[in-house]
Scaffold this active site. Structure first.
Site, PDB file in Angstrom:
ATOM      1  CB  THR A   1      -0.555  -0.133   0.943  1.00 54.15           C
ATOM      2  OG1 THR A   1      -1.845  -1.115   1.386  1.00 54.15           O
ATOM      3  CG2 THR A   1      -1.927   1.250   1.420  1.00 54.15           C
TER       4      THR A   1
ATOM      5  CE  LYS B   1      -4.402  -1.597   0.635  1.00 61.03           C
ATOM      6  NZ  LYS B   1      -5.360  -3.175   1.209  1.00 61.03           N
TER       7      LYS B   1
ATOM      8  CE  LYS C   1       1.739   2.993   4.802  1.00 62.88           C
ATOM      9  NZ  LYS C   1       1.139   2.025   3.711  1.00 62.88           N
TER      10      LYS C   1
END
Lengths: 295, 295, 295, 295
Positions: free
Chosen positions: C95, C171, C240
């Protein structure tokens, strides 16, 4: 005193002229040369690089648009760090990030140079009249050294802390207060407009009495009149400062929901086309749009 | 002039005493009788009902806490509407909803009575010094009629529109500006606190220079010092006003994201236990909690 | 096929084992060597650098924690880019940010190597059962080439666009949907809790009927039970990803108010002490705190 | 069983027909008479008042649009409370406020009547196929008594608590989850749109795999296609439910920032002109507008 001055935008020019008029010798540098002419006719000498402007100066002032612009004039062989003598002081006036201010302080320290931040509040016409409010931070003796110079350019100097970056933090905080005030006035105007009450009268009533600080008095009538030009504080610059604030807060682990709201407001008005020829007052377009008040 | 005065809380008492000291005869009413003693010793007569206070008066002032309290003194056989003579004027000073102000104006009109709204900004000690800022709205001749009285209680009167409810809207707008300012100062203080910069110095620097309106100067240092008492503007009253603002805006089909944020802040600090003995400044507890700055 | 596999965290290990079990030869690399033992005992060979794992491979998979970790295994003399043969394909499962994905694609192209993004949804135990949902993007022939491999590790492959970064965007979007869902469930649980209604019953009723997607069924009961461990999707990793999303959106000039709310929620729960041993479910602590439901 | 049924909108009609088809005798009432014809031709008898529909019934169902509409059919001489026999049960299916549900339960109790809430999730076409999900609450024996009837109209019955209003709370909570999901999908679509990625493909990839609950599958493609009609769940009704949720939460002293965001989104899209002929999916117009994606 021998003074170097780097960055002759509207703010920098006004400050530089006031230093010159106070009897100091001024060695100026600007990326675009045309801006230097006015200063030259007023008695300044023209440097061909930031390093040259800093060389031999007791103090060098920098007033540029952001972190990158300040790095561009400070770093490298032709930069302030390369030119400034040990013991001389760099007076940083730009609105920059806290992290970069800390880094810059360390780099100056490594060279034996002094560094203070002296950020300013006020528009160019305020600067011309020596009425800026200055937020200064750094070592006490360094602040004392430059204080006579700061008195030539502003009406007040507030010492906000012993580390230069403290003044940069306060500048970001003050700009946040300004932007919050603009959002507040914008929502207030939408309320008046939807209710059919005279916006200008409401702004006059509120900002002329209890809310009688200059930012209210400037922005209230401007927003009520949808007057978004000239770009006294250009929208993209304000957005940049909001970004610096949020980055600083995030590094500190701090949520700022009102600053997050402002962030989304900036993005929304810019997505609608407002840009660098718009003043921060145009942030109010988001509230007007959400209220169904735009054509 | 013969004046009726209803509602002798801290604000009402101060205003009533100033009217009395200006040489007017005052007939006062308060729900709780103990509050009337001070006024009696200053020369006022005591009414046993709102209707009685209004009877024979050229003007009757009301200053109570909310819509329900105002309805309680206006409606029914013993209320202001029942007692006030045709042609006499009701000067409504309470912070009430716009819808209720419109309704009240219509009910007075139906009785041939006059009605204006004259809302005020300032704390009780400001009222004592006749330094309130008054937002007045209503028919021009009615405003003219009461203006000499308003001059006895405030330093300024701003006429904000021809309908009495206009002044109620402006009062809600002003309180919204106040609460937004408190949230702004709260987030600013969390930034200073997390950065390790002296909050009091930051507040002094900002609210003593460009942001030098009274609300900034009152709330900035209070929030920096976590000084939430005494409850000059009690938290639940401020929350009530935010609720009135949002209801007014919703009726107009208007989103106010900043007021929504304040709404959630009020609920959060009250869920943590802040209540009627806390000043509006305690709204800042939400920001401090989110910043991890509460024990 | 000869496959390189880099990154043996919980997810990477599960995927690697499934590729191995499907009969492919696997050359694995992990920063910390201990993680490689299990793979070795299952038949994989151990590479001493990312470049070595990539050398001779038809396809090299990477599954690491963020942009920096991926750069660390891709760049430099010992990196994937240095080792991979022209024509071979890099299957990037991490990711990462959209900007970095675009940059990486360009660097592979310059080396004559192929590059696709194949991001995955599902927890490690889902990966073990080959039940991941894969979002793939890249050139059609490249996707076709790796499809037999993807079928060994997931239950579905959705092709979301012709540029590898499209899968990285999807994603981030999916993770945003997940985090929004967590905030939604959190606020729903505070409502039940404050009303005195059984939170577990409410969650069961809603997530067992109309809201019966796996994320609702996982997070609803967990939040109702304040079960924040183990860290299936660790809070800082989720934070994040929210940061990457906001950065991507900002670069596009796009406000995302719900993502901004999540940003502030992450900061608030982390300021209260929640960290890497907490699951994303602990984001709900912000809602519980604001509701006054924490001790 | 003898059943009374009041409220023959799209949902009520579908449910009533299913009860009729299950062999129960049905006495129906609707404010507008034309809606009753279809039921009459299917074998129902027509009542001339809610009281008459309730008279002699073992159970009376109500399915109307809001608190006011339910009060209109329950109160007064011609209302359900006046007609229903002691011991008979009122099955309330409408989406109403928690406070009103509590009040209604008390009024029925005072008459010796039974009262349960059985709120439903699903659109009219889902109701026709007897596939509703029912959230029921009330006394155990009352729920047991009506369970055979509920089985004729839905695929599942979740018992969420012993007080009828518990089911009303869960209905509001479920609708909040639905609206949050719509906002989430809207922001996700703006991200895809601004990035130039195919929105429909992204929606298909995400809502067809991990986010495969019916609401995602309904709203994802609709929003990607800007398909806001027909008004399966009309925007103003959804807004009403959000208002009920916020009022309920406020009464509990609970902030719900996500519901506040939705509140502002509803107001913004309605201010732009979206109304009762728009589906809840049109809430996404706020996100599209802020992204600069509307013409």
């Amino acid at each position: 005193m021998h003074i170097g001055f780097i960055g002759l935008g509207a703010m920098g020019s006004a400050i530089a002229r006031n230093l010159l008029a106070s009897g100091h010798s001024l060695h100026v540098y600007n990326r675009g040369p045309q801006r230097t002419l006015l200063l030259r006719s007023a008695g300044a000498t023209i440097a061909t690089s930031p390093a040259q402007a800093a060389r031999g100066a007791d103090a060098v002032f920098t007033m540029v648009s952001d972190d990158a612009a300040l790095e561009a004039v400070c770093g490298g062989d032709a930069g302030v760090l390369a030119g400034l003598a040990p013991g001389a002081v760099h007076v940083s006036m730009s609105t920059i990030g806290v992290a970069f201010a800390r880094e810059l302080a360390a780099r100056h320290r490594a060279e034996g140079q002094r560094f203070i931040s002296a950020t300013v509040f006020g528009r160019p016409e305020v600067a011309e009249r020596r009425m800026l409010h200055i937020m200064a931070a750094g070592a006490a003796q360094d602040l004392q050294f430059v204080q006579p110079l700061l008195e030539q350019v502003g009406q007040s100097t507030s010492v906000v802390g012993p580390e230069p970056w403290h003044a940069n933090l306060v500048k970001l905080a003050g700009n946040f207060m300004l932007m919050s005030l603009v959002e507040t006035l914008a929502e207030t105007c939408t309320l008046a407009a939807k209710a059919g009450v005279d916006e200008a009268a409401v702004m006059e009533a509120l900002t002329g009495t209890i809310f009688n600080a200059a930012p209210y008095r400037n922005y209230g009538p401007a927003i009520a009149a949808r007057r978004f030009q000239p770009a006294g504080f250009a929208l993209p610059l304000a957005q940049k400062d909001n970004r610096l604030l949020l980055a600083t807060a995030e590094a500190l682990g701090l949520p700022l929901p009102l600053a997050s709201l402002l962030r989304d407001r900036f993005l929304a008005v810019r997505a609608r086309g407002a840009g660098s020829d718009h003043d921060l007052a145009a942030l109010s377009l988001a509230a007007f749009a959400d209220a169904g008040l735009l054509a």
